[in-house]
Design a protein around this motif. Structure first.
Motif, short mmCIF file in Angstrom:
data_model
loop_
_atom_site.label_atom_id
_atom_site.label_comp_id
_atom_site.label_asym_id
_atom_site.label_seq_id
_atom_site.Cartn_x
_atom_site.Cartn_y
_atom_site.Cartn_z
N LEU A 1 0.84 -1.19 0.00
CA LEU A 1 0.00 0.00 0.00
C LEU A 1 0.88 1.25 0.00
O LEU A 1 1.95 1.26 0.61
N PRO A 2 0.44 2.31 -0.67
CA PRO A 2 1.22 3.57 -0.65
C PRO A 2 1.37 4.10 0.78
O PRO A 2 0.53 3.82 1.64
N GLY A 3 2.42 4.85 1.01
CA GLY A 3 2.66 5.43 2.34
C GLY A 3 3.02 6.89 2.25
O GLY A 3 2.16 7.76 2.27
N ILE A 4 4.32 7.17 2.13
CA ILE A 4 4.78 8.54 1.95
C ILE A 4 5.78 8.57 0.81
O ILE A 4 6.43 7.56 0.50
N CYS A 5 5.89 9.72 0.17
CA CYS A 5 6.86 9.91 -0.92
C CYS A 5 7.87 10.96 -0.47
O CYS A 5 7.50 12.07 -0.08
N VAL A 6 9.14 10.59 -0.53
CA VAL A 6 10.22 11.46 -0.07
C VAL A 6 11.05 11.90 -1.28
O VAL A 6 11.46 11.08 -2.09
N LYS A 7 11.28 13.20 -1.36
CA LYS A 7 12.07 13.76 -2.46
C LYS A 7 13.46 14.14 -1.95
O LYS A 7 13.60 14.79 -0.92
N THR A 8 14.48 13.71 -2.69
CA THR A 8 15.85 14.08 -2.34
C THR A 8 16.66 14.22 -3.62
O THR A 8 16.10 14.22 -4.72
N LEU A 9 17.99 14.32 -3.49
CA LEU A 9 18.87 14.48 -4.64
C LEU A 9 20.03 13.50 -4.55
O LEU A 9 20.47 13.15 -3.45
N PHE B 1 4.31 -0.71 11.88
CA PHE B 1 5.45 0.16 12.18
C PHE B 1 5.34 1.46 11.39
O PHE B 1 5.68 2.54 11.88
N PHE B 2 4.84 1.38 10.15
CA PHE B 2 4.64 2.59 9.35
C PHE B 2 3.66 3.53 10.03
O PHE B 2 3.88 4.74 10.09
N GLN B 3 2.55 2.97 10.56
CA GLN B 3 1.56 3.82 11.23
C GLN B 3 2.17 4.48 12.47
O GLN B 3 1.89 5.65 12.77
N LYS B 4 3.02 3.75 13.18
CA LYS B 4 3.69 4.32 14.35
C LYS B 4 4.59 5.48 13.93
O LYS B 4 4.65 6.51 14.62
N CYS B 5 5.25 5.33 12.79
CA CYS B 5 6.12 6.40 12.29
C CYS B 5 5.32 7.63 11.88
O CYS B 5 5.80 8.76 11.97
N GLN B 6 4.08 7.39 11.42
CA GLN B 6 3.24 8.50 11.03
C GLN B 6 2.79 9.33 12.23
O GLN B 6 2.51 10.52 12.11
N GLU B 7 2.71 8.70 13.37
CA GLU B 7 2.22 9.38 14.58
C GLU B 7 3.29 10.22 15.26
O GLU B 7 2.98 11.07 16.09
N GLN C 1 9.31 8.99 12.01
CA GLN C 1 9.24 9.14 10.56
C GLN C 1 10.61 9.49 9.98
O GLN C 1 11.04 8.92 8.98
N GLN C 2 11.32 10.43 10.63
CA GLN C 2 12.65 10.79 10.16
C GLN C 2 13.61 9.61 10.25
O GLN C 2 14.47 9.41 9.38
N PHE C 3 13.43 8.79 11.30
CA PHE C 3 14.30 7.62 11.48
C PHE C 3 14.08 6.62 10.35
O PHE C 3 15.04 6.09 9.78
N VAL C 4 12.82 6.34 10.01
CA VAL C 4 12.55 5.34 8.98
C VAL C 4 12.98 5.86 7.61
O VAL C 4 13.42 5.08 6.75
#
Length: 284
Positions: free
Chosen positions: A45-53, A125-131, A136-139
């Motif tokens: 399932l989709p979660g979060i999208c992170v943009k970097t370089l 664990f994803f839901q825990k990171c969302q809270e 979230q930064q750690f994952v």
């Protein structure tokens, strides 16, 4: 507190779609599943999208951090333990089970080509990171480090979580490993322990040195480890994880080849205190 029923319905529909997809996939790939019971095809399932370089050429990189119940949960980790972990010299010592997908080319909002990677972690664990923003930064950190190790990348730590996008591209299935195979044989004796956990010295060798590789050989120096009974070894298709207990050494690396997990063997030589892991390479 009021609940938005449309969000709940949307989440339920995603779950039902995943279950239906899994059933159809198992019907069409039943033979493959029978031949390889140690792996499983999932559609996360989709979660979060992170943009970097990318640091080398400053090209856009997107990391899709997805979720699935099929990925094992990491060990319990409190916020206090996480703060202590992030202050340590090696935060990667805490292992988060995840599946790292192959890179795929996508088009960003400016109609420019870019590269995206899919990372799948446990849904709870994803839901825990969302809270908690700290989780979230750690994952995100361990996901970025996992991709760097596996694909020999160097990614910027100045990342951004996209607010209006959970995934770049289209969600595709991934083949994940369901169980590991620890394989250690013991040779001869010696004693001694050192109290501090650290990353051991190691080398990766390819045999033969030229031409198509047949074996990937890891030689890991473990001074002070008295017996193979102190070692926990996890040989994955493209990853090797070793822990020497109690809190003596920890090694978690990705390697550039796919290997036969079930045919890999390991020997711990108590005289030299070197663990040798021999992994047959899957021919391309």
């Amino acid at each position: 507190m009021m609940t938005n029923s449309s969000l709940l319905n949307s989440e339920l529909e995603l779950q039902q779609e995943e279950e239906l997809y899994q059933q159809l996939l198992l019907q069409t790939m039943g033979k493959m599943q029978t031949e390889n019971p140690d792996s499983k095809v999932i559609r996360p399932l989709p979660g979060i999208c992170v943009k970097t370089l990318s640091e080398s050429d400053k090209k856009k990189i997107f990391v899709n951090i997805c979720q699935s119940q099929s990925v094992p949960q990491p060990p319990e980790l409190s916020r206090e333990e996480l703060v202590e972990l992030l202050q340590s010299e090696d935060p990667s010592g805490f292992r988060v089970p995840m599946s790292l997908g192959e890179p795929h080319t996508e088009i960003d909002n400016n109609s420019q080509g870019c590269t995206a990677y899919d990372v799948v972690i446990n849904q709870e664990f994803f839901q825990k990171c969302q809270e908690d923003p700290l989780f979230q930064q750690f994952v995100i950190l361990v996901s970025v480090e996992g991709l760097e190790n596996k694909y020999n990348l160097e990614l910027s730590r100045d990342w951004k979580v996209l607010k209006n996008r959970k995934f770049l591209g289209s969600v595709s299935e991934q083949n994940i490993r369901m169980k590991s195979r620890p394989v250690i044989q013991e040779l001869e004796p010696q004693d001694g322990f050192t109290p501090t956990a650290r990353r051991p010295e190691f080398t990766l060798l390819v045999e033969p040195p030229a031409g198509d590789p047949e074996y990937l050989i890891a030689e890991i120096k473990l001074p002070g480890v008295p017996s193979s009974r102190c070692l926990v070894l996890d040989v994955g298709e493209d990853r090797l994880v070793l822990t020497a207990r109690p809190s003596l050494f920890h090694l978690d690396i990705f390697h550039p080849f796919l290997v036969h997990q079930e045919k890999s063997v390991a020997q711990y030589n108590k005289s030299t205190q070197i663990l040798t892991v021999t992994m047959p390479v899957v021919s391309s």
